[in-house]
Design an enzyme around this catalytic site. Structure first.
Site, PDB file in Angstrom:
ATOM      1  CE  LYS A 117      -9.766  12.824  -5.460  1.00  0.00           C
ATOM      2  NZ  LYS A 117      -8.691  12.385  -4.565  1.00  0.00           N
ATOM      3  CG  ASN A 118     -10.979  11.054  -1.629  1.00  0.00           C
ATOM      4  OD1 ASN A 118     -10.244  11.076  -2.611  1.00  0.00           O
ATOM      5  ND2 ASN A 118     -11.048  12.052  -0.765  1.00  0.00           N
ATOM      6  NE  ARG A 172      -0.571  12.184   0.523  1.00  0.00           N
ATOM      7  CZ  ARG A 172       0.278  11.646   1.370  1.00  0.00           C
ATOM      8  NH1 ARG A 172       1.545  11.945   1.319  1.00  0.00           N
ATOM      9  NH2 ARG A 172      -0.142  10.809   2.305  1.00  0.00           N
ATOM     10  CB  CYS A 211       1.275  17.319  -2.129  1.00  0.00           C
ATOM     11  SG  CYS A 211       0.125  17.345  -0.778  1.00  0.00           S
ATOM     12  NE  ARG A 216      -2.110  14.762   1.817  1.00  0.00           N
ATOM     13  CZ  ARG A 216      -3.069  14.709   0.907  1.00  0.00           C
ATOM     14  NH1 ARG A 216      -2.991  15.420  -0.170  1.00  0.00           N
ATOM     15  NH2 ARG A 216      -4.109  13.926   1.073  1.00  0.00           N
ATOM     16  CG  ASP A 266     -11.037  16.489   0.971  1.00  0.00           C
ATOM     17  OD1 ASP A 266      -9.953  17.024   1.228  1.00  0.00           O
ATOM     18  OD2 ASP A 266     -11.147  15.280   0.665  1.00  0.00           O
ATOM     19  NE  ARG A 314      -5.012  14.839  -8.082  1.00  0.00           N
ATOM     20  CZ  ARG A 314      -4.945  15.213  -6.811  1.00  0.00           C
ATOM     21  NH1 ARG A 314      -4.594  16.429  -6.485  1.00  0.00           N
ATOM     22  NH2 ARG A 314      -5.222  14.361  -5.843  1.00  0.00           N
TER      23      ARG A 314
HETATM   24  C1  UD1 Z   1      -7.497  11.406   2.495  1.00  0.00           C
HETATM   25  C2  UD1 Z   1      -8.234  11.953   1.295  1.00  0.00           C
HETATM   26  C3  UD1 Z   1      -8.128  13.469   1.251  1.00  0.00           C
HETATM   27  C4  UD1 Z   1      -8.588  14.076   2.579  1.00  0.00           C
HETATM   28  C5  UD1 Z   1      -7.871  13.423   3.748  1.00  0.00           C
HETATM   29  C6  UD1 Z   1      -8.394  13.878   5.104  1.00  0.00           C
HETATM   30  C7  UD1 Z   1      -8.040  10.175  -0.323  1.00  0.00           C
HETATM   31  C8  UD1 Z   1      -7.444   9.695  -1.582  1.00  0.00           C
HETATM   32  N1  UD1 Z   1      -7.652  11.381   0.104  1.00  0.00           N
HETATM   33  O1  UD1 Z   1      -6.124  11.741   2.318  1.00  0.00           O
HETATM   34  O2  UD1 Z   1      -8.935  13.961   0.181  1.00  0.00           O
HETATM   35  O3  UD1 Z   1      -8.311  15.462   2.578  1.00  0.00           O
HETATM   36  O4  UD1 Z   1      -8.030  11.991   3.680  1.00  0.00           O
HETATM   37  O5  UD1 Z   1      -9.756  13.633   5.205  1.00  0.00           O
HETATM   38  O6  UD1 Z   1      -8.871   9.529   0.262  1.00  0.00           O
HETATM   39  N2  UD1 Z   1      -0.532  12.046   8.369  1.00  0.00           N
HETATM   40  C9  UD1 Z   1       0.669  11.859   9.012  1.00  0.00           C
HETATM   41  N3  UD1 Z   1       1.280  10.634   8.896  1.00  0.00           N
HETATM   42  C10 UD1 Z   1       0.729   9.612   8.184  1.00  0.00           C
HETATM   43  C11 UD1 Z   1      -0.499   9.813   7.557  1.00  0.00           C
HETATM   44  C12 UD1 Z   1      -1.119  11.050   7.659  1.00  0.00           C
HETATM   45  O7  UD1 Z   1       1.207  12.768   9.649  1.00  0.00           O
HETATM   46  O8  UD1 Z   1       1.334   8.524   8.133  1.00  0.00           O
HETATM   47  C13 UD1 Z   1      -1.193  13.381   8.463  1.00  0.00           C
HETATM   48  C14 UD1 Z   1      -1.236  14.075   7.104  1.00  0.00           C
HETATM   49  O9  UD1 Z   1      -0.027  14.749   6.825  1.00  0.00           O
HETATM   50  C15 UD1 Z   1      -2.393  15.026   7.285  1.00  0.00           C
HETATM   51  C16 UD1 Z   1      -3.343  14.231   8.203  1.00  0.00           C
HETATM   52  O10 UD1 Z   1      -2.550  13.217   8.820  1.00  0.00           O
HETATM   53  O11 UD1 Z   1      -1.993  16.188   7.937  1.00  0.00           O
HETATM   54  C17 UD1 Z   1      -4.516  13.581   7.470  1.00  0.00           C
HETATM   55  O12 UD1 Z   1      -4.019  12.684   6.504  1.00  0.00           O
HETATM   56  P1  UD1 Z   1      -4.800  11.397   6.022  1.00  0.00           P
HETATM   57  O13 UD1 Z   1      -6.037  11.215   6.829  1.00  0.00           O
HETATM   58  O14 UD1 Z   1      -3.823  10.272   5.955  1.00  0.00           O
HETATM   59  O15 UD1 Z   1      -5.195  11.847   4.560  1.00  0.00           O
HETATM   60  P2  UD1 Z   1      -5.021  11.023   3.213  1.00  0.00           P
HETATM   61  O16 UD1 Z   1      -5.386   9.613   3.423  1.00  0.00           O
HETATM   62  O17 UD1 Z   1      -3.702  11.365   2.607  1.00  0.00           O
END
Ligand code: UD1
Length: 420
Positions: free
Chosen positions: A22-23, A94, A118, A123, A307, A399
């Site tokens: 998925k990711n 998201r 969420c 996030r 995850d 999902r």
């Molecule tokens: C992706 C994965 C998710 C996984 C996560 C971390 C997908 C669709 N989802 O989520 O399954 O758990 O990576 O490996 O691929 N953050 C900020 N500001 C930002 C962006 C992120 O503070 O602009 C923080 C988030 O709140 C979180 C952390 O960084 O605490 C990690 O987020 P991120 O690596 O961006 O995860 P996703 O891409 O949302």
């Protein structure tokens, strides 16, 4: 709403074919917005998040042909004429914020709803927005939406304050159509980034450094057709391996790269599992032994994946003695703790850590899934609990896990989906 009924006590044995990730798949679907040809993606899993992404791309005006039997998805995005990702679609998933970079880079404008909170934390997406600003975009926030505009984006050097997976994906996609070179530093190194680079390169993008902390991208005027096969889902694979170890069984996951699961394999070995790997499979034999206690801390790749944290915690409920589980990626990712406690687990939350006192007998209970991976941990608990566990709100599970109950049944589990 569907629920899963799991009766514990079966020893899981056999092979399980892992679905497309998925990711890794979601960013490639959004990368299709950059392409002036037809994007052709193979091994697309039939999952709710993929359906939501297809709905979003169609709402933008893209033409999508999805043959679910053959798992082939084709996207033609030349017909995009709407640049707004509506709140109703974004709030369901998201990852919709991944539309932002590609829309802006190709069409010069995008209006994408802010995702909001969420279950597992706030996030935010400020890293995505700061990076796009560095590429020359004008960003405004209005009534819960990000309004982004730009002439052609300009290559730049941008250092991420944290290696966010989503921000790395958004920025690398946007940089593919920027003028000149973009250097992105302290980027995420997850396998999903490597997969996205492969997909973009198939359309003519020039990218170097994927899988390391620096990406260098030479922008192009346009990208041609994307041809890509989605890799096996490392988190799905890890979940079935844990199921094998928890039940004292032997499970082989097929269609996944062991290189994508290195830290999990190390931890499984420390927990007492015998592991063998091939180029696209991993087999685990528990030798009928109880798992040993192995503390983990989640961290960006190549660290232990957040995850897999909930599933690991469930495994540790069976290990003798105390184990500490530390969550360093998300601030509120212990929603499974109260549910596991209702099944008899001895867990205590101390800030970002959970102390697990293992060796207990889990007992069946009605439990509620709260997010995707928490749901998986409850199913795992059900596999070893005494009695029949009812897992409610399995739409979270749907999902990200394709036909979980069917795959578990094939391994010998007593599990049914009930439509209620
Ligand atoms: C992706 C994965 C998710 C996984 C996560 C971390 C997908 C669709 N989802 O989520 O399954 O758990 O990576 O490996 O691929 N953050 C900020 N500001 C930002 C962006 C992120 O503070 O602009 C923080 C988030 O709140 C979180 C952390 O960084 O605490 C990690 O987020 P991120 O690596 O961006 O995860 P996703 O891409 O949302």
């Amino acid at each position: 709403m569907d629920e899963l009924r799991v009766t514990g006590g079966k020893v899981l044995k056999g092979d399980v074919l892992i679905s497309g990730s998925k990711n890794a798949g979601l960013p490639v679907l959004f990368a299709s917005v950059l392409s002036s040809g037809t994007t052709d993606i193979q091994n697309v899993p039939v999952l709710q998040d993929i359906k939501s992404s297809v709905a979003l791309l169609e709402s933008l005006g893209a033409e999508v042909f999805w043959d679910r039997e053959s798992r082939d998805l084709k996207i033609q995005s030349d017909s995009i004429s709407n640049f707004e990702a509506h709140y109703d679609l974004v709030r369901k998933m998201r990852a919709s914020s991944l539309a932002l970079g590609p829309l802006l880079a190709r069409f010069g404008k995008a209006k994408v709803s802010l995702p909001g909170g969420c279950a597992i934390g706030a996030r935010p997406i400020e890293i995505h927005l700061e990076g796009l600003k560095a590429l020359g975009a004008q960003i405004d926030l209005e009534q819960g939406y990000v309004l982004a505009r730009s002439q052609r984006l300009r290559g730049c050097r941008y250092e991420l304050p944290f290696p966010s997976v989503g921000a790395t994906e958004n920025l690398m996609m946007a940089a593919c159509l920027a003028s000149g070179e973009t250097e992105l530093c302290l980027v995420a190194q997850e396998p999903e980034i490597v997969e996205l680079a492969k997909a973009l390169r198939s359309a003519g993008a020039e990218i170097e450094g994927e899988g390391s902390s620096t990406l260098r991208i030479q922008g192009k005027e346009s990208l041609s057709e994307i041809h890509h096969t989605i890799c096996g889902d490392r988190i799905e694979a890890g979940t079935y391996l844990i199921a094998g170890l928890m039940t004292g069984g032997a499970v082989k996951v097929l269609g996944v790269s062991p290189d994508h699961l290195t830290s999990v394999i190390v931890a499984l070995k420390e927990a007492g599992a015998e592991i063998e790997v091939g180029s696209d499979w991993i087999s685990l034999d528990s030798k009928g032994r109880r798992p040993l206690s192995v503390p983990i801390k989640t961290a960006p790749h190549p660290g232990f994946p957040t995850d897999m944290q909930a599933q690991w915690m469930t495994l540790m409920c069976l290990a003798e003695g105390k184990t500490e589980i530390e969550e360093l990626i998300f601030e509120n990712r212990f929603m499974h703790v109260p549910e596991l406690s209702r099944m008899g687990a001895h867990l205590a939350i101390h800030g970002q850590k959970v102390e697990v006192v293992g060796g207990c007998e889990l007992k069946a209970a009605p439990v509620m899934a709260t997010d995707l991976r928490a749901s998986a941990s409850l199913v795992l608990a059900g596999l070893v609990a005494h009695g029949t566990t009812i897992v409610r709100r399995v739409y979270h599970l749907d999902r990200g896990y394709e036909q979980m109950e069917v795959k578990l049944q094939k391994l010998g589990a007593d599990i049914q989906r009930v439509h209620s």
